[in-house]
Scaffold this motif. Structure first.
Motif: not given
Length: 134
Positions: A10-14, A84-88, A120-134
């Motif tokens: 929950p902390e990471y998502l928050a 926090a890092t999201l890769e994808g 305007r357009l949107m960049i959509e990232i299909a997330v494959t990895k989450a890293l971090g300390r949140a």
């Protein structure tokens, strides 16, 4: 520190819901990184990060240059000792409904609705990895 995408705390998502200014890293054609500040939203259920931007931005050009399979990217945010890092894999989305949904999500996170922009357009990232300390 790597995180299980199906069991993010929950902390990471928050942290991904706070008013932060993350950076997006894409790769130029010569392989060097291009890092810019962006507004990003993360949908953990769909494992999708969304960024709204202009169609003529360098980040869009870098993603499109990677071809139809998309480009490997990372979004990262830092607040003192929390990070926090999201890769994808990023792809560019242009349909009006998808872009409008991304604008709505941006407004929820950042507390303001961007002015209308026909480019305007949107960049959509299909997330494959989450890293971090949140």
């Amino acid at each position: 520190m790597a995180h299980d995408l199906s069991a993010l705390s929950p902390e990471y998502l928050a942290f991904w819901g706070e008013y932060q200014m993350p950076t997006l890293t894409t790769l130029r054609a010569n392989g060097t990184p291009h890092v810019v500040p962006v507004g990003v939203t993360y949908d953990a259920e769909q494992r999708i990060a969304r960024i709204i931007t202009r169609k003529d931005s360098t980040k869009v050009k870098n993603i499109l240059a990677a071809g139809p399979d998309g480009a490997r990217v990372a979004v990262c945010q830092v607040d003192r000792g929390r990070w926090a890092t999201l890769e994808g894999v990023a792809r560019v989305r242009t349909d009006a409904e998808t872009v409008a949904d991304a604008v709505r999500r941006y407004a929820e996170r950042y507390g303001r609705t961007p002015e209308p922009n026909p480019d305007r357009l949107m960049i959509e990232i299909a997330v494959t990895k989450a890293l971090g300390r949140a």
